[in-house]
Design a protein around this motif. Sequence first.
Motif, PDB file in Angstrom:
ATOM      1  N   ASP A   9       4.195 -10.303   2.432  1.00 12.48           N
ATOM      2  CA  ASP A   9       4.823  -9.627   3.580  1.00 12.48           C
ATOM      3  C   ASP A   9       4.236  -8.226   3.745  1.00 12.48           C
ATOM      4  N   SER A  12      -0.658  -7.958   6.996  1.00  9.76           N
ATOM      5  CA  SER A  12      -1.303  -9.173   7.516  1.00  9.76           C
ATOM      6  C   SER A  12      -0.292 -10.319   7.608  1.00  9.76           C
ATOM      7  N   THR A  77      10.392 -12.948  -4.605  1.00  5.88           N
ATOM      8  CA  THR A  77      10.054 -14.335  -4.881  1.00  5.88           C
ATOM      9  C   THR A  77       8.556 -14.436  -5.162  1.00  5.88           C
ATOM     10  N   ALA A 274      -5.598 -14.204   5.230  1.00  3.72           N
ATOM     11  CA  ALA A 274      -5.766 -13.008   6.063  1.00  3.72           C
ATOM     12  C   ALA A 274      -5.530 -11.757   5.227  1.00  3.72           C
ATOM     13  N   ASP A 276      -6.637  -8.032   3.183  1.00  2.62           N
ATOM     14  CA  ASP A 276      -7.594  -7.459   2.234  1.00  2.62           C
ATOM     15  C   ASP A 276      -8.361  -8.495   1.411  1.00  2.62           C
TER      16      ASP A 276
ATOM     17  N   ASP B  31      -4.839   5.851  11.381  1.00  2.60           N
ATOM     18  CA  ASP B  31      -5.526   4.560  11.301  1.00  2.60           C
ATOM     19  C   ASP B  31      -4.736   3.419  11.941  1.00  2.60           C
TER      20      ASP B  31
HETATM   21  C1  LIG Z   1      -2.273   4.269  -1.468  1.00  6.35           C
HETATM   22  C2  LIG Z   1      -2.968   3.501  -0.377  1.00  6.35           C
HETATM   23  C3  LIG Z   1      -3.524   4.190   0.698  1.00  6.35           C
HETATM   24  C4  LIG Z   1      -4.169   3.505   1.718  1.00  6.35           C
HETATM   25  N1  LIG Z   1      -4.651   4.208   2.774  1.00  6.35           N
HETATM   26  C5  LIG Z   1      -5.187   3.566   3.827  1.00  6.35           C
HETATM   27  C6  LIG Z   1      -5.604   4.283   4.989  1.00  6.35           C
HETATM   28  O1  LIG Z   1      -5.503   5.509   5.066  1.00  6.35           O
HETATM   29  N2  LIG Z   1      -6.119   3.573   6.021  1.00  6.35           N
HETATM   30  C7  LIG Z   1      -6.242   2.207   5.986  1.00  6.35           C
HETATM   31  O2  LIG Z   1      -6.681   1.614   6.973  1.00  6.35           O
HETATM   32  N3  LIG Z   1      -5.874   1.499   4.894  1.00  6.35           N
HETATM   33  C8  LIG Z   1      -5.347   2.146   3.815  1.00  6.35           C
HETATM   34  N4  LIG Z   1      -4.962   1.452   2.705  1.00  6.35           N
HETATM   35  C9  LIG Z   1      -5.254   0.006   2.643  1.00  6.35           C
HETATM   36  C10 LIG Z   1      -4.207  -0.812   3.400  1.00  6.35           C
HETATM   37  O3  LIG Z   1      -2.942  -0.435   2.982  1.00  6.35           O
HETATM   38  C11 LIG Z   1      -4.464  -2.282   3.153  1.00  6.35           C
HETATM   39  O4  LIG Z   1      -5.749  -2.610   3.654  1.00  6.35           O
HETATM   40  C12 LIG Z   1      -3.427  -3.209   3.803  1.00  6.35           C
HETATM   41  O5  LIG Z   1      -2.135  -2.787   3.536  1.00  6.35           O
HETATM   42  C13 LIG Z   1      -3.650  -4.640   3.343  1.00  6.35           C
HETATM   43  O6  LIG Z   1      -2.639  -5.456   3.812  1.00  6.35           O
HETATM   44  P1  LIG Z   1      -2.485  -6.960   3.289  1.00  6.35           P
HETATM   45  O7  LIG Z   1      -1.390  -7.544   4.093  1.00  6.35           O
HETATM   46  O8  LIG Z   1      -3.797  -7.626   3.283  1.00  6.35           O
HETATM   47  O9  LIG Z   1      -2.090  -6.844   1.744  1.00  6.35           O
HETATM   48  P2  LIG Z   1      -0.863  -6.115   1.007  1.00  6.35           P
HETATM   49  O10 LIG Z   1      -0.350  -5.004   1.820  1.00  6.35           O
HETATM   50  O11 LIG Z   1      -1.343  -5.827  -0.356  1.00  6.35           O
HETATM   51  O12 LIG Z   1       0.289  -7.223   0.968  1.00  6.35           O
HETATM   52  C14 LIG Z   1       0.249  -8.309   0.102  1.00  6.35           C
HETATM   53  C15 LIG Z   1       1.666  -8.657  -0.311  1.00  6.35           C
HETATM   54  O13 LIG Z   1       1.671  -9.894  -1.025  1.00  6.35           O
HETATM   55  C16 LIG Z   1       2.536  -9.777  -2.139  1.00  6.35           C
HETATM   56  N5  LIG Z   1       2.142 -10.777  -3.165  1.00  6.35           N
HETATM   57  C17 LIG Z   1       1.026 -10.767  -3.929  1.00  6.35           C
HETATM   58  N6  LIG Z   1       1.008 -11.833  -4.759  1.00  6.35           N
HETATM   59  C18 LIG Z   1       2.147 -12.539  -4.510  1.00  6.35           C
HETATM   60  C19 LIG Z   1       2.712 -13.751  -5.051  1.00  6.35           C
HETATM   61  N7  LIG Z   1       2.070 -14.464  -6.000  1.00  6.35           N
HETATM   62  N8  LIG Z   1       3.905 -14.158  -4.567  1.00  6.35           N
HETATM   63  C20 LIG Z   1       4.553 -13.456  -3.601  1.00  6.35           C
HETATM   64  N9  LIG Z   1       4.058 -12.319  -3.043  1.00  6.35           N
HETATM   65  C21 LIG Z   1       2.873 -11.872  -3.503  1.00  6.35           C
HETATM   66  C22 LIG Z   1       2.327  -8.348  -2.593  1.00  6.35           C
HETATM   67  O14 LIG Z   1       3.360  -7.869  -3.412  1.00  6.35           O
HETATM   68  C23 LIG Z   1       2.270  -7.618  -1.258  1.00  6.35           C
HETATM   69  O15 LIG Z   1       3.540  -7.273  -0.798  1.00  6.35           O
HETATM   70  C24 LIG Z   1      -4.303   2.098   1.650  1.00  6.35           C
HETATM   71  C25 LIG Z   1      -3.760   1.405   0.567  1.00  6.35           C
HETATM   72  C26 LIG Z   1      -3.085   2.089  -0.425  1.00  6.35           C
HETATM   73  C27 LIG Z   1      -2.480   1.344  -1.571  1.00  6.35           C
END
Ligand SMILES: Cc1cc2nc3c(=O)[nH]c(=O)nc-3n(C[C@H](O)[C@H](O)[C@H](O)COP(=O)(O)OP(=O)(O)OC[C@H]3O[C@@H](n4cnc5c(N)ncnc54)[C@H](O)[C@@H]3O)c2cc1C
Lengths: 412, 75
Positions: A9, A12, A77, A274, A276, B31
Motif C-alpha cells: 500500500d 504504486s 498483514t 509496479a 520501485d 516531486d
Molecule cells: C527517506 C526517503 C526519501 C525519499 N525521497 C524521495 C524524493 O524526494 N523524491 C522521490 O521521487 N522519491 C523519493 N523517495 C523514493 C519514493 O519514496 C519511492 O520511490 C516510492 O515511495 C516507491 O513506492 P512503491 O509503492 O514502489 O514502494 P513502497 O513505498 O516501498 O511500498 C511498498 C509497500 O509494500 C509493503 N510490503 C513489502 N513487503 C510486503 C509483504 N511481504 N507483505 C505485505 N506488504 C509488504 C511495504 O511495507 C510497503 O508499505 C524517498 C524514499 C525514502 C525512503
Amino acid sequence: MTQYVIIGDGISGSSAAETLREEDPDAKITVITDEGEPLYNRILIKEHAKGKLPEAPISIHDEDWYAERDIELSLNTYVTSVDTDAKVVNTHESGEIPYDKLLVATGGTPTQLPVENSDADGVHHFWTFEDARGIREHAENADKGVIVGAGLLGIDFAAVCGAQGIEADYLMRGDRWWRYALSADGAEIMHEGMREVGVEPVFDSGVDHFETDDDGHVTAAVDPNGDRYECDFVGAAIGLTFNTEFLRGAGIEQDNGIVVDEYMRTNVDDVYAAGDLTQFYDVLLGERGQNGSWGSAKEQGRVAAVNMAADEEAEGFQWVSSYSITHFDFPFLSFGHPTLGDEHAERKYSDTEWRRIAFKDGKIVGGVLIGDLSPQSKFKQLMREQRVVADQADVLLEQSVDLDELAPPQEQ
Amino acid sequence: MTMAASTLRRRSLRLERVDSVATDATVRHIDQLDSETLGAVYRAVSGGRPVTTAETDLEPGEVIVFTDYYRVERV
Ligand SMILES: Cc1cc2nc3c(=O)[nH]c(=O)nc-3n(C[C@H](O)[C@H](O)[C@H](O)COP(=O)(O)OP(=O)(O)OC[C@H]3O[C@@H](n4cnc5c(N)ncnc54)[C@H](O)[C@@H]3O)c2cc1C
C-alpha cells in the motif's frame, strides 16, 4: 466479478487500487500491507525526521478512504508466499487470499551494512514512517553523527543531522558524493551544501565496523583506513533490497527486481508488478530501466491497473522520472537515468550552478541540474520526443536554453 | 479588456515562504508536481513571478516543500 489483489500500500499499490476501482466498479479489490497504517507520503517523512513537519500532513489516506471505495484494506498483514498455479496469496495473519489478477507493489527495504555492529542501537535505516519517528526522536537528543551511503537517500540523513544540530561526518567511498551521476564540479556544490549545515564529507572512507558501549549503543564508526569517528547517531543508506522473497518458487522472472514489460506484466499470466521494484521495459531508453521515485511509482501503479482491468495491452508506461533534493539553499533535480548513457555534456555556471546531460545514441536519457532548474521541462520534452541532440550539446548547455536554436529534427 | 484582466488577476497565485506548517495543512513535495507546475513554482520562487491557476495544478492554501516551505496564496 474479478478479484484483484494488490500486495503493498505504497504509492504504486494505492494508485493501482484507486484506478482499478474507477476502471472496474464491480470488482472485488483487496490491498494487503505489512505496515500498520494506510498510505502516507513517503517522500515527506524526511521533513518529519528533520523536525520541520508534523505527522498529520504526511498521511495521505485514512481507512475510510478505502471503505468509501469498497476496497478491502488488510493492515499489518505480511504476505509469505504466492502460488501462481492455484492463484492464491498466503499471509501470516489472514490465511489464503485468492486472486484473479495480482499486482506486486512491495518496494524495497534498506540494505543493512554488512559490518560488525551494524544493528547496534543508534544505527538507523530510513524507509517507513515508523523509521522517521524513531530517527526524529533520537536525532533531537544526539550530538555527533556519522552518515554512510553517498547517494540520494544518504543525503537525507545529512539534512536530518543539519536540521537537528548534529555535527556529522559523511563517510563516502570514492572521492565524491553520488559519483555515478556527478563529476567533481557538480559534487563540490553538494559538498559545500553539506558543510554549510555542519556535515563534513570524508572521502575514500566508508565503514569497516562500529564500536558500541556496554548497552549496545553505537559510540564510533571505524573506517577501512582505521580512522575512528565518534558518534551517537548513525544514518546508513547504502541501497535497497527489493521485497520479493515471498515470490520464491512462483516462477516470476527477476533480475535485481521484477522484470515487467511496458504494460507492467510479469512473465506469469495475470501477475503484474509496479513501483520501485520493477525492472521495466523503458520505451524511451530502448532497454530495461529502473526508477526509484514517487512520480514513477504512482504512474506505474496507474498503468498496471489500466492494463489489468482491460485485460489487454491498453496503455504502455512512458515516463521521465525526476527526483529533487530540497535541503539546501540551491535546488537540485535529477531526471531520467542520469547514471546511464554513452556520452555526457556538462558545464559549471557559478559556485552553485551546474548542469550535466547524459545521452545514449545521441538522445537525452537523463541528467542533473543544480542551482538552475529552468531547462528541466525542455530536456524532458526532448527525451519524450527522442530527439537526437548530442551533437548540439552547446545549445543545451547555454544558460538559457532555446529549443528553437536546435536544428530541426531529422527523419530517423 | 478590463474584464479579462481582472479575471486573470483573480486566478493569479503567489508563493509565500512560511516557517511552520499547521497540522491540518495540505503539504506536497516538489516531486509530486507535474513538470509544468514544477517549472511555474521554480519561476515564482527564483524570479518572484506570479503563477496562474491555468498553468498549474496548485491549490490555494496548500504548502509546497521546495528549498523552503511555500504556501500557495491567492493574489
Ligand atoms: C527517506 C526517503 C526519501 C525519499 N525521497 C524521495 C524524493 O524526494 N523524491 C522521490 O521521487 N522519491 C523519493 N523517495 C523514493 C519514493 O519514496 C519511492 O520511490 C516510492 O515511495 C516507491 O513506492 P512503491 O509503492 O514502489 O514502494 P513502497 O513505498 O516501498 O511500498 C511498498 C509497500 O509494500 C509493503 N510490503 C513489502 N513487503 C510486503 C509483504 N511481504 N507483505 C505485505 N506488504 C509488504 C511495504 O511495507 C510497503 O508499505 C524517498 C524514499 C525514502 C525512503
